[in-house]
Design a protein around this motif. Structure first.
Motif, PDB file in Angstrom:
ATOM      1  N   GLU A  45     -86.281  -2.824 -31.366  1.00  0.00           N
ATOM      2  CA  GLU A  45     -85.870  -4.211 -31.563  1.00  0.00           C
ATOM      3  C   GLU A  45     -84.539  -4.469 -30.860  1.00  0.00           C
ATOM      4  O   GLU A  45     -83.630  -3.638 -30.926  1.00  0.00           O
ATOM      5  N   THR A  68     -83.331 -11.844 -33.609  1.00  0.00           N
ATOM      6  CA  THR A  68     -83.560 -10.584 -32.909  1.00  0.00           C
ATOM      7  C   THR A  68     -84.825 -10.750 -32.076  1.00  0.00           C
ATOM      8  O   THR A  68     -85.558 -11.733 -32.232  1.00  0.00           O
ATOM      9  N   PRO A  70     -88.029  -8.579 -31.682  1.00  0.00           N
ATOM     10  CA  PRO A  70     -88.791  -7.380 -32.048  1.00  0.00           C
ATOM     11  C   PRO A  70     -89.560  -6.830 -30.843  1.00  0.00           C
ATOM     12  O   PRO A  70     -89.916  -7.570 -29.925  1.00  0.00           O
TER      13      PRO A  70
END
Length: 123
Positions: A45, A68, A70
């Motif tokens: 990630e 974020t 992934p």
């Protein structure tokens, strides 16, 4: 006499306006906007994404905010302002390792980070 003073002032005004117009045109030509689609196929990630000038280490703040990216997903960073012809992107994974790429400004780009991409993990 009055006519020549008026003519001189008008000439000065024209020169100042032309100079301002030229400066405005040059400054807008130097700033391009780019969109980048970051495809994360690294197996890790990505928690941070930074920008920098292509030949410098003047990193920006985190462009992802609280987001974020992934592994197996992508993220589009829109309206990246460029004041040079290229910009460096730096992605950081959860292990604190960094991935780098340089893209051209003024259009759309895709950066695919693969599992075999070299990562700078500080060792």
């Amino acid at each position: 006499m009055k006519r020549s003073r008026t003519t001189r002032n008008l000439g000065r005004l024209v020169i100042v306006c032309a100079a301002l117009f030229t400066l405005a045109a040059l400054s807008s030509a130097r700033t391009a906007s780019t969109s980048v689609n970051i495809v994360n196929n690294s197996g890790k990630e990505l928690r941070n994404l930074y920008l920098a000038h292509a030949n410098d280490d003047d990193w920006s703040g985190n462009q992802l905010g609280s987001s974020t990216i992934p592994s197996g997903q992508s993220y589009t960073l829109s309206n990246v302002a460029c004041d040079q012809s290229q910009v460096k992107l730096i992605g950081e994974n959860l292990d604190g390792c960094f991935y780098y790429t340089v893209i051209s400004c003024g259009g759309n780009a895709t950066w695919t980070i693969t599992a075999d991409a070299p990562a700078d993990c500080g060792s």
